[in-house]
Design an enzyme around this catalytic site. Structure first.
Site, PDB file in Angstrom:
ATOM      1  N   ASN A 158       0.714  -1.310  -0.104  1.00  0.00           N
ATOM      2  CA  ASN A 158      -0.191  -0.070   0.099  1.00  0.00           C
ATOM      3  C   ASN A 158       1.000   1.163   0.136  1.00  0.00           C
ATOM      4  OD1 ASN A 158       0.857   0.484   2.678  1.00  0.00           O
ATOM      5  ND2 ASN A 158      -0.706  -0.481   3.423  1.00  0.00           N
ATOM      6  N   ASP A 159       2.143   1.193  -0.343  1.00  0.00           N
ATOM      7  CA  ASP A 159       2.939   2.206  -0.047  1.00  0.00           C
ATOM      8  C   ASP A 159       2.786   3.422  -0.987  1.00  0.00           C
ATOM      9  OD1 ASP A 159       4.439   1.041   1.737  1.00  0.00           O
ATOM     10  OD2 ASP A 159       6.141   0.869   0.706  1.00  0.00           O
ATOM     11  N   GLY A 179       6.434   5.035   4.221  1.00  0.00           N
ATOM     12  CA  GLY A 179       5.898   3.621   3.952  1.00  0.00           C
ATOM     13  C   GLY A 179       5.277   3.138   5.124  1.00  0.00           C
ATOM     14  N   ASP A 181       2.771   2.180   8.128  1.00  0.00           N
ATOM     15  CA  ASP A 181       1.230   1.945   8.086  1.00  0.00           C
ATOM     16  C   ASP A 181       0.710   1.129   9.321  1.00  0.00           C
ATOM     17  OD1 ASP A 181       1.888  -0.594   7.612  1.00  0.00           O
ATOM     18  OD2 ASP A 181       2.033  -0.678   5.733  1.00  0.00           O
ATOM     19  N   ASP A 352      -5.956  18.698  17.916  1.00  0.00           N
ATOM     20  CA  ASP A 352      -4.861  19.401  17.511  1.00  0.00           C
ATOM     21  C   ASP A 352      -5.138  20.900  17.636  1.00  0.00           C
ATOM     22  OD1 ASP A 352      -2.443  19.562  16.222  1.00  0.00           O
ATOM     23  OD2 ASP A 352      -3.303  20.756  14.497  1.00  0.00           O
ATOM     24  N   GLU A 381      -4.261  20.704  22.754  1.00  0.00           N
ATOM     25  CA  GLU A 381      -2.975  21.132  22.539  1.00  0.00           C
ATOM     26  C   GLU A 381      -3.040  22.524  22.714  1.00  0.00           C
ATOM     27  OE1 GLU A 381       0.502  21.315  19.167  1.00  0.00           O
ATOM     28  OE2 GLU A 381      -1.459  21.390  18.709  1.00  0.00           O
TER      29      GLU A 381
END
Length: 639
Positions: A158-159, A179, A181, A352, A381
């Site tokens: 799935n890269d 890459g 995952d 966030d 945050e």
């Protein structure tokens, strides 16, 4: 429940629709034999029965859908109101889901004046567990923060995804995708468990279809889709379930403030005020970024201009600022958060850039989630070194402006800076240590200090080993102190093996370097220890012993905290319960030093045997202790 014809008629007439009434008989249930997906997009993609809030607002996106009249034929589900947007390609449907509604599938019919009809099958599911079983994180936990693209590549297939804009993998480039995952995290849950972590916080895993630097995840382009380069929704669920089997909770990193400028709705915004500065955006006029003056949220004297620039400015030019004052956007964000909590059985949310969205909305957002999940946890945050600003956002804080937050936890950037400054202090004796001592003394400013998240570093700042100039004893003292405080500790992946960013301090791509051993061709494997230096192995074991001891230490979880002002280059902190006393000693002296223990007589340890939790050596607390080297000493009466 049966309704007579008169009541049905009244109900039908009373339904409010923006431009026309919607037909919505609900006494009979249409049997769905074939699932139909004729509408471009309906969000949330499914929902559940049994929530306290019985209202659900669906975003419906399809060419000219505003010309259609929607209807639902399912017992317990009714359309309360239909809203047209400014764009003809949207409808917002307010559904009411009655308390006795059964789980199942039903069709939403969209009928046009010319007789054309589109059908979308929608699902209401049974909830997998009761609301009370959603247990959040607390001071008994230790959180492992992971940048997923840089942790481990468990599925190389799935890269690259040809349907997304950034199509390359380049591990030599700090800001490219590497890459890592979901499968990479799943495959190394044993390591995370054995290290002693009880919660995992991955940076965002949702689709980030940006041209470059998409690896970090914070410029989301679809709030309901797992980025296919990380895996699938089922793999995200697999991570949650397999982590839970190991008594590890899953925290989701969410963003209410902004999206990525390649988000699917940016080409066709529903309303004229869906995002902030929308008119400028649509007319290709210059946009103002946020002034980042977060104090304007609390400042009694703040100008309207400063408040507006803070709340409505874009975080960066690639991240459109969402307008949470638009009620449809507000509903969208709240429902999205609840959808993910329910889908993944989350233990918490990390929100966030918490001070950047509309602060009234953020209170409503947190309250809506906590109303459904009373034992849940949310951490926000607030990147400030001022305890007053950090404390402002925590639930229970008595703010002068009357603002009431429903946020359990904030992030302790103030103490993080104190710790770094203390150990970088080159002056002799107590000058540096006083900074940590006085930093902890500021806890009177917080409604609940033990619910605040402390950390030595994270994905947005230099690694702690870098901040402490490559000094191993100082790094050990900083880490052990973090894990001894009345706080919820978070450790960033790789801290346990002294990962650093010496080559370019502060560079985000370098801070988020690959974890050794996460890729098949790695010469060093930190998961197994192969290729690590003795210093790295020692640090890894040091943290592992403290973290695993911490799992069962009631004194660290909720014990009374007593600390003594730094003395002769040392700093003593005690965590005390009836069953256990935990002692954390920091010693900044290079040469051996003897400390008179009568100074600490009020703790009541005289004559008691204590064990060193790192070396397992025992020690009798009597008149004095000789500290032979610079570093930390961790002792417990629990033998």
């Amino acid at each position: 429940m049966k309704l007579n014809i008169h009541i049905l008629l009244v109900l039908f007439i009373s339904i409010s629709v923006s431009c026309k009434k919607a037909s919505n008989p609900t006494t009979t249930t249409e049997i769905v034999s074939n699932v139909k997906r004729e509408i471009e997009r309906v969000e949330p993609p499914n929902w559940w029965i049994g929530f306290k809030n019985q209202q659900l607002q669906l975003l419906v996106k399809h060419p000219n859908i505003s010309e259609a009249e929607p209807s639902i034929h399912y017992s317990g589900v009714s359309i309360a109101k239909v809203h047209k947007a400014d764009s003809p390609n949207y409808l917002f449907l307010d559904l009411h889901i009655a308390e006795n509604t059964k789980a199942g599938q039903f069709n939403i019919h969209f009928k046009y004046k010319d007789g054309k009809e589109l059908v979308q099958t929608y699902s209401l599911k049974d909830r997998e567990q009761e609301a009370a079983k959603y247990q959040g994180f607390n001071s008994s936990d230790a959180i492992y923060l992971i940048t997923p693209d840089r942790f481990a590549n468990g599925d190389s297939s799935n890269d690259i995804n040809e349907n997304l804009k950034e199509k390359t993998i380049n591990r030599k480039e700090d800001y490219a995708r590497h890459g890592g995952d979901l499968q990479g995290i799943i495959q190394h849950l044993d390591y995370i468990e054995q290290m002693g972590f009880t919660q995992i916080w991955p940076c965002p895993l949702l689709t980030n279809d940006m041209q470059e630097s998409s690896y970090h995840g914070y410029a989301m382009t679809d709030f309901y889709q797992v980025d296919p380069r990380y895996g699938t929704l089922n793999e995200y669920k697999e991570l949650a379930s397999k982590a839970k089997e190991k008594n590890i909770g899953l925290i989701m990193d969410q963003v209410a403030n902004h999206c990525g400028n390649a988000h699917w709705w940016m080409q066709d915004l529903p309303f004229k005020n869906w995002i902030n500065q929308q008119e400028s955006f649509e007319n290709n006029k210059p946009l103002n970024n946020s002034n980042h003056r977060r104090t304007s949220n609390q400042d009694l004297y703040a100008s309207k201009r400063d408040k507006k620039e803070m709340a409505e400015g874009w975080f960066v030019s690639a991240m459109p600022d969402l307008n949470q004052r638009n009620p449809f956007m507000a509903n969208y964000i709240i429902q999205n958060s609840i959808w993910w909590v329910e889908t993944l059985n989350l233990s918490g949310i990390r929100q966030d850039t918490y001070p950047y969205p509309d602060k009234t909305f953020m209170s409503n957002w947190a309250r809506a989630i906590m109303n459904e999940y009373p034992n849940f946890s949310i951490v926000g945050e607030e990147w400030s070194t001022n305890p007053l600003l950090i404390g402002y956002w925590q639930e229970g804080q008595k703010n002068k402006d009357g603002y009431q937050s429903h946020l359990k936890s904030t992030m302790d950037f103030a103490m993080q800076k104190n710790i770094v400054d203390a150990f970088n202090e080159e002056e002799k004796w107590d000058a540096g240590l006083v900074k940590t001592y006085e930093g902890l003394a500021n806890d009177f400013a917080y409604a609940s200090p033990k619910d605040i998240m402390i950390f030595p570093d994270n994905h947005d700042m230099s690694r702690i080993f870098t901040q402490l100039k490559g000094d191993v004893p100082n790094t050990k003292m900083a880490l052990s102190y973090v894990l001894a405080l009345p706080r919820i500790p978070q450790i960033y992946y790789g801290t346990e093996i002294l990962m650093n960013d010496f080559k370019k301090p502060g560079d985000h791509g370098l801070i988020r370097s690959d974890f050794p051993g996460g890729w098949q061709d790695d010469a060093v494997n930190a998961f197994t220890g192969e290729g690590l230096t003795n210093t790295q192995k020692d640090m890894q074991l040091f943290l592992k012993k403290i973290l695993n001891y911490r799992k069962s230490s009631a004194a660290i979880h909720h014990g009374k905290t007593i600390h003594f002002a730094p003395f002769l280059g040392t700093y003593f902190l005690f965590r005390v319960t009836e069953e256990e006393t935990f002692v954390h000693i920091i010693n900044k002296n290079e040469q051996p030093i003897s400390i008179d223990l009568k100074r600490y007589a009020e703790i009541g340890l005289n004559g008691k045997t204590l064990k060193n939790i790192v070396t397992n050596e025992t020690f009798v607390w009597e008149d004095e202790i000789i500290l032979n080297q610079r570093g930390s000493l961790l002792l417990t009466t629990k033998i």
